[in-house]
Design an enzyme around this catalytic site. Structure first.
Site, PDB file in Angstrom:
ATOM      1  N   HIS A   1       0.440  -1.155   0.162  1.00 36.51           N
ATOM      2  CA  HIS A   1       0.219   0.207  -0.107  1.00 36.51           C
ATOM      3  C   HIS A   1       1.561   1.103   0.073  1.00 36.51           C
ATOM      4  O   HIS A   1       2.292   1.057   0.278  1.00 36.51           O
ATOM      5  CB  HIS A   1      -0.994   0.109   1.019  1.00 36.51           C
TER       6      HIS A   1
ATOM      7  N   LYS B   1      -1.168   4.666   4.609  1.00 34.79           N
ATOM      8  CA  LYS B   1      -2.569   3.746   5.363  1.00 34.79           C
ATOM      9  C   LYS B   1      -1.299   4.033   6.364  1.00 34.79           C
ATOM     10  O   LYS B   1      -0.320   3.859   7.444  1.00 34.79           O
ATOM     11  CB  LYS B   1      -1.922   3.347   4.113  1.00 34.79           C
TER      12      LYS B   1
HETATM   13  P1  NAP Z   1      -7.541  10.225   3.372  1.00 35.59           P
HETATM   14  O1  NAP Z   1      -7.100  10.287   2.032  1.00 35.59           O
HETATM   15  O2  NAP Z   1      -5.738  10.209   4.941  1.00 35.59           O
HETATM   16  O3  NAP Z   1      -8.472  10.620   3.727  1.00 35.59           O
HETATM   17  C1  NAP Z   1      -8.599  10.022   5.559  1.00 35.59           C
HETATM   18  C2  NAP Z   1     -10.043  11.352   5.219  1.00 35.59           C
HETATM   19  O4  NAP Z   1     -10.573  11.063   6.551  1.00 35.59           O
HETATM   20  C3  NAP Z   1      -8.728  13.113   5.577  1.00 35.59           C
HETATM   21  O5  NAP Z   1      -9.946  14.254   5.448  1.00 35.59           O
HETATM   22  C4  NAP Z   1      -8.987  13.103   6.981  1.00 35.59           C
HETATM   23  O6  NAP Z   1      -9.111  14.025   7.819  1.00 35.59           O
HETATM   24  C5  NAP Z   1     -10.604  12.651   7.239  1.00 35.59           C
HETATM   25  N1  NAP Z   1     -10.853  12.203   8.984  1.00 35.59           N
HETATM   26  C6  NAP Z   1      -9.806  11.861   9.544  1.00 35.59           C
HETATM   27  N2  NAP Z   1     -10.700  12.216  11.328  1.00 35.59           N
HETATM   28  C7  NAP Z   1     -11.930  12.172  10.525  1.00 35.59           C
HETATM   29  C8  NAP Z   1     -13.054  12.767  11.798  1.00 35.59           C
HETATM   30  N3  NAP Z   1     -13.040  12.179  12.828  1.00 35.59           N
HETATM   31  N4  NAP Z   1     -13.735  13.584  10.765  1.00 35.59           N
HETATM   32  C9  NAP Z   1     -13.674  13.087   9.936  1.00 35.59           C
HETATM   33  N5  NAP Z   1     -12.752  13.747   8.849  1.00 35.59           N
HETATM   34  C10 NAP Z   1     -12.084  12.588   9.712  1.00 35.59           C
HETATM   35  O7  NAP Z   1      -7.263   8.104   3.432  1.00 35.59           O
HETATM   36  P2  NAP Z   1      -8.222   7.742   2.750  1.00 35.59           P
HETATM   37  O8  NAP Z   1      -6.876   6.899   1.855  1.00 35.59           O
HETATM   38  O9  NAP Z   1      -9.122   8.668   1.796  1.00 35.59           O
HETATM   39  O10 NAP Z   1      -8.501   6.514   3.188  1.00 35.59           O
HETATM   40  C11 NAP Z   1      -9.431   7.092   3.826  1.00 35.59           C
HETATM   41  C12 NAP Z   1      -9.839   5.078   4.858  1.00 35.59           C
HETATM   42  O11 NAP Z   1      -9.813   4.283   3.978  1.00 35.59           O
HETATM   43  C13 NAP Z   1      -8.477   4.596   5.665  1.00 35.59           C
HETATM   44  O12 NAP Z   1      -9.208   4.015   6.656  1.00 35.59           O
HETATM   45  C14 NAP Z   1      -8.280   3.514   4.814  1.00 35.59           C
HETATM   46  O13 NAP Z   1      -7.334   2.524   5.012  1.00 35.59           O
HETATM   47  C15 NAP Z   1      -9.554   3.367   3.697  1.00 35.59           C
HETATM   48  N6  NAP Z   1      -9.493   2.817   2.379  1.00 35.59           N
HETATM   49  C16 NAP Z   1     -10.791   1.588   2.813  1.00 35.59           C
HETATM   50  C17 NAP Z   1     -10.564   0.674   1.543  1.00 35.59           C
HETATM   51  C18 NAP Z   1     -11.738   0.313   1.212  1.00 35.59           C
HETATM   52  O14 NAP Z   1     -12.084  -0.871  -0.919  1.00 35.59           O
HETATM   53  N7  NAP Z   1     -12.323  -0.649   1.798  1.00 35.59           N
HETATM   54  C19 NAP Z   1      -9.269   1.666   0.297  1.00 35.59           C
HETATM   55  C20 NAP Z   1      -8.484   2.590   0.083  1.00 35.59           C
HETATM   56  C21 NAP Z   1      -8.546   2.936   1.181  1.00 35.59           C
HETATM   57  P3  NAP Z   1      -7.526  15.568   8.243  1.00 35.59           P
HETATM   58  O15 NAP Z   1      -6.612  15.071   6.615  1.00 35.59           O
HETATM   59  O16 NAP Z   1      -7.944  16.199   8.678  1.00 35.59           O
HETATM   60  O17 NAP Z   1      -6.861  14.102   8.859  1.00 35.59           O
END
Ligand code: NAP
Length: 268
Positions: A157, A161
């Site tokens: 990844h 992550k």
């Molecule tokens: P990312 O780019 O870091 O985005 C996470 C977002 O969530 C950021 O904008 C962050 O804001 C926000 N956030 C964190 N805490 C929050 C809260 N309490 N309230 C509201 N917003 C909040 O991460 P990503 O790559 O999009 O991934 C997000 C999640 O999805 C991770 O857990 C990842 O492992 C998962 N994921 C899942 C899949 C799937 O297929 N299920 C695929 C890819 C990723 P700040 O920047 O201000 O902290």
């Protein structure tokens, strides 16, 4: 007759996944984006945020306030492990069905939240991987494990992550475990000269987590047998790959009365 729109809240709209989810909801005819929950930007409209569609959807920095003020059917959460767990519970408290892609849920978390969703008779979906190709990779790995009992899982990844190993790797190991006899792999006298060299152990299988910029989400399941190896690999090249799965989950969660863990359990 026109069916009612599905009213959706997206949590994490500035994130890499959340942004894709916002656009998915925006372009899907029967979906309506009623609010966004972002750790910043309270009080703004979604269209005020960079790269967002022209929607006058309100943004909240607090999930509970959002749920108190906005009528919604589904919450799509793509945030961070602790926030995701908290948001899922709150959604159930307010009668909103959660679709959670956020990873980092333990088996205990899932069991506790399943009890809650059944108490409330509200469906919920936690899917550590929304990519349909990844679901097939897991299914094919389970099939192969019937014939190859030795396996190592490598998940790769991007380096932003937060959790390791990935939910998909753990899920793959569990599916393989359901099929094969319990087995401690490798040499019985094997010794790690450097801690972690052999990865994490799940039921005798090893999971190796690789984090590098440039990667998105990839997994290789490597089986070994007498004189042969078999490699099953899936690559998500970008985050659009997850959106067909998110769409199916947001539609299906309305028909459920329990929590379902894993997209494979809602695909026909
Ligand atoms: P990312 O780019 O870091 O985005 C996470 C977002 O969530 C950021 O904008 C962050 O804001 C926000 N956030 C964190 N805490 C929050 C809260 N309490 N309230 C509201 N917003 C909040 O991460 P990503 O790559 O999009 O991934 C997000 C999640 O999805 C991770 O857990 C990842 O492992 C998962 N994921 C899942 C899949 C799937 O297929 N299920 C695929 C890819 C990723 P700040 O920047 O201000 O902290």
């Amino acid at each position: 007759m026109k069916t009612e729109n599905i009213r959706i809240i997206v949590a994490g709209p500035r994130g890499k996944m959340g942004k894709e989810a916002v656009w998915l909801v925006h372009r899907t005819e029967q979906f309506e984006l009623v609010a966004a929950v972002d750790s910043k930007n309270n009080g703004l409209l979604l269209q005020d945020l960079n790269g967002m569609p022209e929607e006058d959807t309100p943004v909240f920095d607090n999930m509970e306030t959002c749920l108190q003020q906005i009528e919604a059917d589904v919450l799509i959460d793509l945030t961070a492990p602790e926030a995701g767990k908290h948001h899922l519970e709150l959604a159930l408290d307010y009668g909103v069905r959660p679709v959670v892609g956020t990873t980092g849920f333990t088996q205990q978390d899932v069991e506790r939240l399943r009890e809650k969703s059944e108490e409330k008779e509200l469906g919920a979906i936690i899917a550590p991987n929304f990519a349909i190709g990844a679901i097939l990779m897991m299914k094919f790995s389970q099939m192969a494990a019937k014939y190859f009992s030795d396996v190592e899982i490598m998940e790769l990844h991007h380096d932003r992550k937060l959790d390791a190993p990935s939910g998909t790797a753990v899920k793959t190991a569990q599916l393989i475990s359901d099929i094969r006899e319990t087995k401690e792999q490798g040499h019985p006298d094997e010794k790690e000269e450097l801690t972690g060299a052999r990865g994490a152990s799940v039921d005798g299988m090893r999971i190796h987590s690789i984090r590098l910029p440039g990667l998105v989400a990839h997994q290789e399941v490597l089986f070994g047998g007498s004189g042969q190896t078999l490699k099953i690999r899936h690559d998500s090249m970008n985050r659009e790959s997850f959106m067909p799965g998110v769409k199916i989950a947001a539609e299906t969660v309305l028909t459920l009365k329990t929590l379902v863990y894993g997209l494979e359990n809602i695909l026909e």
